[in-house]
Enzyme design. Structure first.
Site, PDB file in Angstrom:
ATOM      1  N   SER A  52       0.825  -1.214   0.000  1.00 25.36           N
ATOM      2  CA  SER A  52       0.000   0.000   0.000  1.00 25.36           C
ATOM      3  C   SER A  52       0.854   1.256   0.000  1.00 25.36           C
ATOM      4  CB  SER A  52      -0.877   0.022   1.258  1.00 25.36           C
ATOM      5  OG  SER A  52      -1.646  -1.138   1.341  1.00 25.36           O
TER       6      SER A  52
ATOM      7  N   HIS B 245      -1.300  -2.705  -7.193  1.00 28.53           N
ATOM      8  CA  HIS B 245      -1.991  -2.456  -5.924  1.00 28.53           C
ATOM      9  C   HIS B 245      -3.505  -2.573  -6.097  1.00 28.53           C
ATOM     10  CE1 HIS B 245      -2.979   0.550  -2.478  1.00 28.53           C
ATOM     11  NE2 HIS B 245      -2.942  -0.683  -2.024  1.00 28.53           N
TER      12      HIS B 245
ATOM     13  N   GLU C  12      -3.847   0.329  -8.801  1.00 27.02           N
ATOM     14  CA  GLU C  12      -2.754   1.270  -9.046  1.00 27.02           C
ATOM     15  C   GLU C  12      -1.545   0.468  -9.546  1.00 27.02           C
ATOM     16  OE1 GLU C  12      -3.497   4.900  -5.841  1.00 27.02           O
ATOM     17  OE2 GLU C  12      -2.465   3.118  -5.109  1.00 27.02           O
TER      18      GLU C  12
ATOM     19  N   ASN D   3      -3.922   6.107  -1.058  1.00 24.98           N
ATOM     20  CA  ASN D   3      -3.619   6.125   0.379  1.00 24.98           C
ATOM     21  C   ASN D   3      -2.948   7.422   0.818  1.00 24.98           C
ATOM     22  OD1 ASN D   3      -4.854   3.718   0.930  1.00 24.98           O
ATOM     23  ND2 ASN D   3      -3.027   2.503   0.555  1.00 24.98           N
TER      24      ASN D   3
HETATM   25  N1  LIG Z   1      -6.110  -4.541   3.894  1.00 26.64           N
HETATM   26  C1  LIG Z   1      -6.251  -3.702   2.886  1.00 26.64           C
HETATM   27  O1  LIG Z   1      -7.250  -2.967   2.822  1.00 26.64           O
HETATM   28  C2  LIG Z   1      -5.220  -3.639   1.802  1.00 26.64           C
HETATM   29  C3  LIG Z   1      -5.556  -3.058   0.572  1.00 26.64           C
HETATM   30  C4  LIG Z   1      -4.625  -3.039  -0.464  1.00 26.64           C
HETATM   31  C5  LIG Z   1      -3.355  -3.555  -0.252  1.00 26.64           C
HETATM   32  N2  LIG Z   1      -3.037  -4.098   0.964  1.00 26.64           N
HETATM   33  C6  LIG Z   1      -1.696  -4.659   1.128  1.00 26.64           C
HETATM   34  O2  LIG Z   1      -1.761  -6.059   0.946  1.00 26.64           O
HETATM   35  C7  LIG Z   1      -0.764  -6.694   1.750  1.00 26.64           C
HETATM   36  C8  LIG Z   1      -1.413  -7.734   2.643  1.00 26.64           C
HETATM   37  O3  LIG Z   1      -2.405  -7.089   3.439  1.00 26.64           O
HETATM   38  P1  LIG Z   1      -3.687  -7.887   3.997  1.00 26.64           P
HETATM   39  O4  LIG Z   1      -4.673  -6.857   4.332  1.00 26.64           O
HETATM   40  O5  LIG Z   1      -4.049  -9.015   3.089  1.00 26.64           O
HETATM   41  O6  LIG Z   1      -3.070  -8.448   5.373  1.00 26.64           O
HETATM   42  P2  LIG Z   1      -3.507  -9.706   6.253  1.00 26.64           P
HETATM   43  O7  LIG Z   1      -3.073  -9.397   7.632  1.00 26.64           O
HETATM   44  O8  LIG Z   1      -4.921 -10.097   6.002  1.00 26.64           O
HETATM   45  O9  LIG Z   1      -2.588 -10.877   5.630  1.00 26.64           O
HETATM   46  C9  LIG Z   1      -1.192 -10.836   5.699  1.00 26.64           C
HETATM   47  C10 LIG Z   1      -0.624 -12.137   5.160  1.00 26.64           C
HETATM   48  O10 LIG Z   1       0.806 -12.080   5.344  1.00 26.64           O
HETATM   49  C11 LIG Z   1       1.227 -13.322   5.874  1.00 26.64           C
HETATM   50  N3  LIG Z   1       2.463 -13.120   6.633  1.00 26.64           N
HETATM   51  C12 LIG Z   1       2.618 -12.527   7.846  1.00 26.64           C
HETATM   52  N4  LIG Z   1       3.901 -12.544   8.209  1.00 26.64           N
HETATM   53  C13 LIG Z   1       4.576 -13.146   7.201  1.00 26.64           C
HETATM   54  C14 LIG Z   1       5.929 -13.494   6.998  1.00 26.64           C
HETATM   55  N5  LIG Z   1       6.861 -13.225   7.919  1.00 26.64           N
HETATM   56  N6  LIG Z   1       6.273 -14.113   5.830  1.00 26.64           N
HETATM   57  C15 LIG Z   1       5.345 -14.410   4.912  1.00 26.64           C
HETATM   58  N7  LIG Z   1       4.024 -14.129   5.053  1.00 26.64           N
HETATM   59  C16 LIG Z   1       3.663 -13.517   6.192  1.00 26.64           C
HETATM   60  C17 LIG Z   1       0.072 -13.773   6.776  1.00 26.64           C
HETATM   61  O11 LIG Z   1       0.136 -15.160   7.016  1.00 26.64           O
HETATM   62  C18 LIG Z   1      -1.126 -13.399   5.896  1.00 26.64           C
HETATM   63  O12 LIG Z   1      -1.386 -14.403   4.928  1.00 26.64           O
HETATM   64  C19 LIG Z   1      -0.030  -5.579   2.506  1.00 26.64           C
HETATM   65  O13 LIG Z   1       1.116  -5.219   1.785  1.00 26.64           O
HETATM   66  C20 LIG Z   1      -1.066  -4.457   2.497  1.00 26.64           C
HETATM   67  O14 LIG Z   1      -0.502  -3.185   2.610  1.00 26.64           O
HETATM   68  C21 LIG Z   1      -3.941  -4.183   1.981  1.00 26.64           C
END
Ligand SMILES: NC(=O)c1ccc[n+]([C@@H]2O[C@H](COP(=O)([O-])OP(=O)(O)OC[C@H]3O[C@@H](n4cnc5c(N)ncnc54)[C@H](O)[C@@H]3O)[C@@H](O)[C@H]2O)c1
Length: 285
Positions: free
Chosen positions: A119, A140, A152, A190
């Site tokens: 993000s 993204h 994005e 963001n």
């Molecule tokens: N939540 C949102 O609204 C959103 C929107 C767009 C982009 N993102 C981005 O997407 C990415 C994931 O976010 P999310 O919301 O799915 O988070 P989440 O907390 O739902 O999932 C995170 C994932 O990362 C894994 N993980 C944690 N530690 C790890 C490690 N050491 N090695 C490998 N995997 C590991 C977890 O097991 C899980 O599958 C981030 O970069 C976030 O910024 C999030």
């Protein structure tokens, strides 16, 4: 290059959503989770989501079966070797993402694109962990990925024109509207959204209004589909905190300095919907 086989790393909120989107777009998906039990839980979640769509008449049963046939959940990173594009969507932590890019560069076939769903974090730092920085960019997606039309496409200073063109075409093949943005913290959405969300937490913490009234005000007064506190719960408070910290680290703008209450809530493991409690309660998970 057209993307026929997509690797997704991370089966959290975003990884699962992206797997669903790509599977529905006819792309083979290999979703990598750190354990087979979370990989299996992700497939069960996908089955549930698709079943709901069939029940509502939005998806044919045959199409549901075809999508499920296209999505494979694995725990071994080595299974991503043959992918044309690997999109990582693990926790918003630069050290973890950089380490993952080193691994992916070693494992994934030559010529494949390695992308991040970050993000806010600097894409170029992940690119420089690989021997193919020209083949690295940001893709993204927004939350929830199946519903949100925007992607994005983030151009690092090392990304080639071909990589960006392929990333855009991939987003379009997924039925999304891509916008192109340079590799600067927060990209477009963001960078604009998070000062607002952060200020909503400060307003709530100052006792200016109840959580319900803050959200109702922004829904009713600005016609936003959801209020800022509910949106933070949807994004995840840990992810939101990481986003604000990355924005603050880049710009040193006080508007991006995370509200103290947000930090305290993350310390207390109140992460929003995914933990069952955030600014609002969501029942047991
Ligand atoms: N939540 C949102 O609204 C959103 C929107 C767009 C982009 N993102 C981005 O997407 C990415 C994931 O976010 P999310 O919301 O799915 O988070 P989440 O907390 O739902 O999932 C995170 C994932 O990362 C894994 N993980 C944690 N530690 C790890 C490690 N050491 N090695 C490998 N995997 C590991 C977890 O097991 C899980 O599958 C981030 O970069 C976030 O910024 C999030």
């Amino acid at each position: 290059m057209s993307i026929k086989r997509l690797g997704v790393v991370g089966s959290g909120i975003m990884g699962s959503g992206i797997a669903e989107v790509a599977g529905k777009a006819g792309i083979e998906v290999v979703l990598r989770s750190r354990s087979q039990s979370t990989a299996d839980a992700m497939v069960a979640g996908l089955e549930k989501s698709l079943a709901k769509q069939v029940d509502r008449g939005k998806l044919e049963a045959a199409e549901r079966d075809a999508v499920l046939g296209r999505v494979q959940a694995v725990s071994d990173l080595g299974e991503l070797a043959d992918c044309d594009l690997v999109l990582e969507s693990v926790v918003e932590d630069l050290a973890i993402k950089k380490h993952l890019f080193t691994e992916l560069d070693r494992i994934v076939k030559e010529g494949a694109i390695l992308a991040t769903n970050t993000s806010t974090l600097p894409v170029v730092e992940m690119a420089m962990e690989t021997g193919r920085p020209e083949l690295v960019c940001g893709i993204h997606f927004f939350n929830p990925a199946p519903a949100m039309p925007l992607v994005e496409v983030v151009r690092a200073i090392t990304s080639s024109d071909e990589t960006i063109a392929t990333a855009r075409a991939f987003a379009e093949a997924c039925g999304k509207n891509p916008v192109l943005v340079k590799d600067q913290a927060g990209f477009i959405v963001n960078a604009l959204l998070f000062p607002y969300l952060n200020n909503a937490v400060k307003l709530y913490d100052a006792g200016v209004a109840t959580r319900e009234d803050i959200d109702a005000a922004m829904q009713g007064g600005c016609n936003f589909p959801m209020g800022p506190l509910a949106l933070l719960d949807l994004v995840g408070l840990d992810t939101s905190l990481a986003i604000l910290e990355a924005l603050y680290a880049e710009f040193k703008d006080p508007n991006y300095a995370p509200a103290p209450l947000l930090k305290r809530m993350v310390s207390a493991e109140r992460l929003g919907r995914k933990s069952g409690q955030g600014f609002f309660e969501y029942g047991k998970r």
